[in-house]
Motif scaffolding. Sequence first.
Motif, PDB file in Angstrom:
ATOM      1  N   ALA A 179      49.176  41.812  40.297  1.00 35.28           N
ATOM      2  CA  ALA A 179      48.598  40.516  39.863  1.00 35.28           C
ATOM      3  C   ALA A 179      47.194  40.880  39.133  1.00 35.28           C
ATOM      4  CB  ALA A 179      48.432  39.614  41.173  1.00 35.28           C
ATOM      5  N   HIS A 180      46.480  41.750  39.768  1.00 35.94           N
ATOM      6  CA  HIS A 180      45.132  41.992  38.868  1.00 35.94           C
ATOM      7  C   HIS A 180      45.422  43.603  38.705  1.00 35.94           C
ATOM      8  CE1 HIS A 180      42.387  38.586  39.476  1.00 35.94           C
ATOM      9  NE2 HIS A 180      43.208  38.143  40.207  1.00 35.94           N
ATOM     10  N   GLY A 181      46.427  43.805  38.089  1.00 35.09           N
ATOM     11  CA  GLY A 181      46.640  45.434  37.803  1.00 35.09           C
ATOM     12  C   GLY A 181      46.832  46.211  38.724  1.00 35.09           C
ATOM     13  N   LEU A 182      46.316  47.507  38.732  1.00 36.81           N
ATOM     14  CA  LEU A 182      46.300  48.177  39.977  1.00 36.81           C
ATOM     15  C   LEU A 182      44.963  48.167  40.938  1.00 36.81           C
ATOM     16  CD1 LEU A 182      47.753  51.381  37.990  1.00 36.81           C
ATOM     17  CD2 LEU A 182      49.096  49.698  39.325  1.00 36.81           C
ATOM     18  N   SER A 183      44.808  47.061  41.110  1.00 37.46           N
ATOM     19  CA  SER A 183      43.405  46.682  41.909  1.00 37.46           C
ATOM     20  C   SER A 183      43.731  45.736  43.104  1.00 37.46           C
ATOM     21  CB  SER A 183      42.597  46.041  41.054  1.00 37.46           C
ATOM     22  OG  SER A 183      42.194  46.988  39.667  1.00 37.46           O
ATOM     23  N   ASP A 184      42.792  45.738  44.019  1.00 37.59           N
ATOM     24  CA  ASP A 184      42.855  44.962  45.247  1.00 37.59           C
ATOM     25  C   ASP A 184      42.727  43.645  44.501  1.00 37.59           C
ATOM     26  OD1 ASP A 184      40.821  46.887  47.784  1.00 37.59           O
ATOM     27  OD2 ASP A 184      42.590  47.222  46.667  1.00 37.59           O
ATOM     28  N   ILE A 185      43.329  42.429  45.374  1.00 37.32           N
ATOM     29  CA  ILE A 185      43.043  41.294  45.028  1.00 37.32           C
ATOM     30  C   ILE A 185      42.062  40.505  46.315  1.00 37.32           C
ATOM     31  CG2 ILE A 185      44.003  38.873  45.034  1.00 37.32           C
ATOM     32  CD1 ILE A 185      46.703  40.211  44.319  1.00 37.32           C
ATOM     33  N   ASN A 186      40.776  40.327  45.799  1.00 42.22           N
ATOM     34  CA  ASN A 186      39.789  40.150  46.970  1.00 42.22           C
ATOM     35  C   ASN A 186      39.884  38.360  47.499  1.00 42.22           C
ATOM     36  OD1 ASN A 186      38.834  42.560  47.169  1.00 42.22           O
ATOM     37  ND2 ASN A 186      38.083  42.356  44.778  1.00 42.22           N
ATOM     38  N   CYS A 187      40.128  37.725  46.323  1.00 40.54           N
ATOM     39  CA  CYS A 187      39.928  36.086  46.949  1.00 40.54           C
ATOM     40  C   CYS A 187      41.181  35.374  46.137  1.00 40.54           C
ATOM     41  CB  CYS A 187      38.624  35.680  46.382  1.00 40.54           C
ATOM     42  SG  CYS A 187      38.405  34.030  47.183  1.00 40.54           S
ATOM     43  N   VAL A 188      41.675  34.362  46.784  1.00 42.17           N
ATOM     44  CA  VAL A 188      42.639  33.441  46.373  1.00 42.17           C
ATOM     45  C   VAL A 188      42.000  32.008  46.813  1.00 42.17           C
ATOM     46  CG1 VAL A 188      44.465  34.872  46.577  1.00 42.17           C
ATOM     47  CG2 VAL A 188      44.291  33.576  48.377  1.00 42.17           C
ATOM     48  N   GLU A 189      42.393  31.178  45.834  1.00 38.33           N
ATOM     49  CA  GLU A 189      42.122  29.702  46.211  1.00 38.33           C
ATOM     50  C   GLU A 189      43.100  28.642  45.285  1.00 38.33           C
ATOM     51  OE1 GLU A 189      39.019  29.288  48.094  1.00 38.33           O
ATOM     52  OE2 GLU A 189      39.903  27.302  48.545  1.00 38.33           O
ATOM     53  N   TRP A 190      43.690  27.886  46.168  1.00 36.90           N
ATOM     54  CA  TRP A 190      44.262  27.025  45.526  1.00 36.90           C
ATOM     55  C   TRP A 190      43.452  25.700  44.849  1.00 36.90           C
ATOM     56  CZ3 TRP A 190      49.472  27.194  44.609  1.00 36.90           C
ATOM     57  CH2 TRP A 190      50.289  28.098  45.149  1.00 36.90           C
ATOM     58  N   ASN A 191      43.894  25.190  43.853  1.00 35.09           N
ATOM     59  CA  ASN A 191      43.057  24.155  43.159  1.00 35.09           C
ATOM     60  C   ASN A 191      43.349  22.754  44.316  1.00 35.09           C
ATOM     61  OD1 ASN A 191      42.517  21.868  41.452  1.00 35.09           O
ATOM     62  ND2 ASN A 191      42.461  23.118  39.966  1.00 35.09           N
ATOM     63  N   ASP A 198      47.047  45.594  48.656  1.00 37.17           N
ATOM     64  CA  ASP A 198      48.054  46.249  47.936  1.00 37.17           C
ATOM     65  C   ASP A 198      48.704  45.797  46.318  1.00 37.17           C
ATOM     66  OD1 ASP A 198      49.540  43.943  48.339  1.00 37.17           O
ATOM     67  OD2 ASP A 198      50.934  44.732  49.961  1.00 37.17           O
ATOM     68  N   ASN A 199      47.536  45.130  45.924  1.00 32.18           N
ATOM     69  CA  ASN A 199      47.429  44.633  44.341  1.00 32.18           C
ATOM     70  C   ASN A 199      48.555  43.567  44.363  1.00 32.18           C
ATOM     71  OD1 ASN A 199      46.231  47.107  44.360  1.00 32.18           O
ATOM     72  ND2 ASN A 199      47.608  47.961  43.069  1.00 32.18           N
ATOM     73  N   THR A 200      49.134  43.147  45.463  1.00 34.28           N
ATOM     74  CA  THR A 200      50.097  41.810  45.334  1.00 34.28           C
ATOM     75  C   THR A 200      49.583  40.531  45.930  1.00 34.28           C
ATOM     76  OG1 THR A 200      51.719  43.593  45.781  1.00 34.28           O
ATOM     77  CG2 THR A 200      52.340  41.448  46.114  1.00 34.28           C
ATOM     78  N   VAL A 228      55.074  43.062  55.758  1.00 38.34           N
ATOM     79  CA  VAL A 228      55.143  42.507  54.550  1.00 38.34           C
ATOM     80  C   VAL A 228      54.007  43.002  53.658  1.00 38.34           C
ATOM     81  CG1 VAL A 228      55.275  40.254  53.520  1.00 38.34           C
ATOM     82  CG2 VAL A 228      56.436  40.464  55.663  1.00 38.34           C
ATOM     83  N   HIS A 229      52.729  42.754  54.295  1.00 39.07           N
ATOM     84  CA  HIS A 229      51.672  43.016  53.502  1.00 39.07           C
ATOM     85  C   HIS A 229      51.569  44.741  53.761  1.00 39.07           C
ATOM     86  CE1 HIS A 229      51.230  38.805  53.627  1.00 39.07           C
ATOM     87  NE2 HIS A 229      50.238  38.976  52.625  1.00 39.07           N
ATOM     88  N   THR A 230      51.107  45.439  52.734  1.00 39.76           N
ATOM     89  CA  THR A 230      51.261  46.926  53.025  1.00 39.76           C
ATOM     90  C   THR A 230      49.865  47.463  53.197  1.00 39.76           C
ATOM     91  OG1 THR A 230      51.376  47.572  50.790  1.00 39.76           O
ATOM     92  CG2 THR A 230      53.491  47.446  52.097  1.00 39.76           C
ATOM     93  N   ARG A 231      48.620  46.609  52.948  1.00 41.32           N
ATOM     94  CA  ARG A 231      47.363  47.070  53.072  1.00 41.32           C
ATOM     95  C   ARG A 231      46.669  45.871  53.639  1.00 41.32           C
ATOM     96  NH1 ARG A 231      45.916  52.130  52.026  1.00 41.32           N
ATOM     97  NH2 ARG A 231      43.716  51.751  51.857  1.00 41.32           N
TER      98      ARG A 231
END
Lengths: 328, 114
Positions: A293-305, A268-270, A228-231
């Motif tokens: 989601a952040h262009g062609l860049s890794d997403i490093n952190c996600v946080e729900w409110n 994988d930028n997703t 599912v996740h490619t990186r």
Amino acid sequence: MEVDNDASDRDGHRSTSESWQCLETIDNAHKRTVRSVAFEPTQGRALATASFDGTTAIWEKGPNDETYDCVATLEGHENEAKSVAWSASGQLLATCGRDKSVWIWESNGEGDFDCISVLMEHTQDVKMVLWHPSEELLVSFSYDNTIRIWKDEDDDWYSAATLTGHTSTVWGGAFSHNGKYLASVSDDRTVRVWTWGTTPDESSDANAGLYYRPGISYECVATVPDSVHTRAIYSVSWGRPPNKDAAPNGGDSSSGSDLGYLATGCGDNTLRIFKVTTDGSLDVTLTCTQENAHGLSDINCVEWNPTYPGWLATCGDDGTVRIWYLEE
Amino acid sequence: IRKINDPEHPLTLEQLRVINCEHITVDDAASRVVIEFTPTIPHCSMATLIGLCIRVRLLRTLPERFKVDIRVREGTHQSEADVNKQLNDKERVAAALENTYLLDVVNQCLATAA
């Protein structure tokens, strides 16, 4: 950051950068990268920052002051500190780092902290520490591919369980709102969900010494496969179900139970959102994918409110922080 | 990356056959690069440093969209799994490059690369 109007009226309209203001910048807070930040959860006045300089600083605003002052510097890590987290009560702080250790600090009530335990059981770099939402139970995630659960018995902290299964660095994790499940994400491109095992763990290392210390057995009850996740997956957050009236755990309900949403940030930028439900067995289903989601860049952190369901913050290697709203 | 200097010998990585064309894969459409390098000897203590030099060179020259994987060529180093893991952990790489001494060494190896 400040939202300029009531988030609950949002209705999913996109928020522009003009409605978010940077309230404060703390310059030269540390000598090297600031890797992790955490607000004290009960009052939100204190802020902890962990740095590659090995220290963790505690910041507070004076009563009349608009600026943050450093009220304490926690030293001890031999090299990069990588994560800091407050316990739910706000009384304890945990840090971890490349020196393979997890440190637990206790507030002494005067703005300063005493180190009450140094836990040295990981065999490699520790990437993240996370407290249980209600109990005094700590989780650590490591480059040694394991997750460790830490508890205390009469103020003596020990390793109560070692969760094995990931085949590469475990970057982080998140608890479900009810605290019954733990999700973890890894360089092995999988998401795993764990819960307490059905049998008490009599054979754990915790019982090897003179004193009986209750071990916990954990089991992996769901895995999102590595297709599912490619990186590498760097971050996961578990948002509570939006309907507050929904039963927090399945119980006898024949229709199953809604455990909310997992969000993952990947190399994988997703950005991916998974719906989690339980009907006897746990089900994790991909419901939403936001590529680049952040262009062609890794997403490093996600946080729900934690307060407004459906709102999500992400940050990435494009140098931006983005606020999202999940429309159901 | 062909003209990156070896940290120990006055020769480039290409001259030493540490890197060569056949072991480099570029997928432009997928924005992916995979580099396999061959340390000169199986217990080469410079393997991590060489890998780091390759990574820094590419960080400074390739467009940001590229995902780069750097690995020791299978069977050519006794600690290849350990070396590979470090080289592909971006947090470890970033922290290492904040070490000014290490950064100087890397920059010296890269001085001839441009």
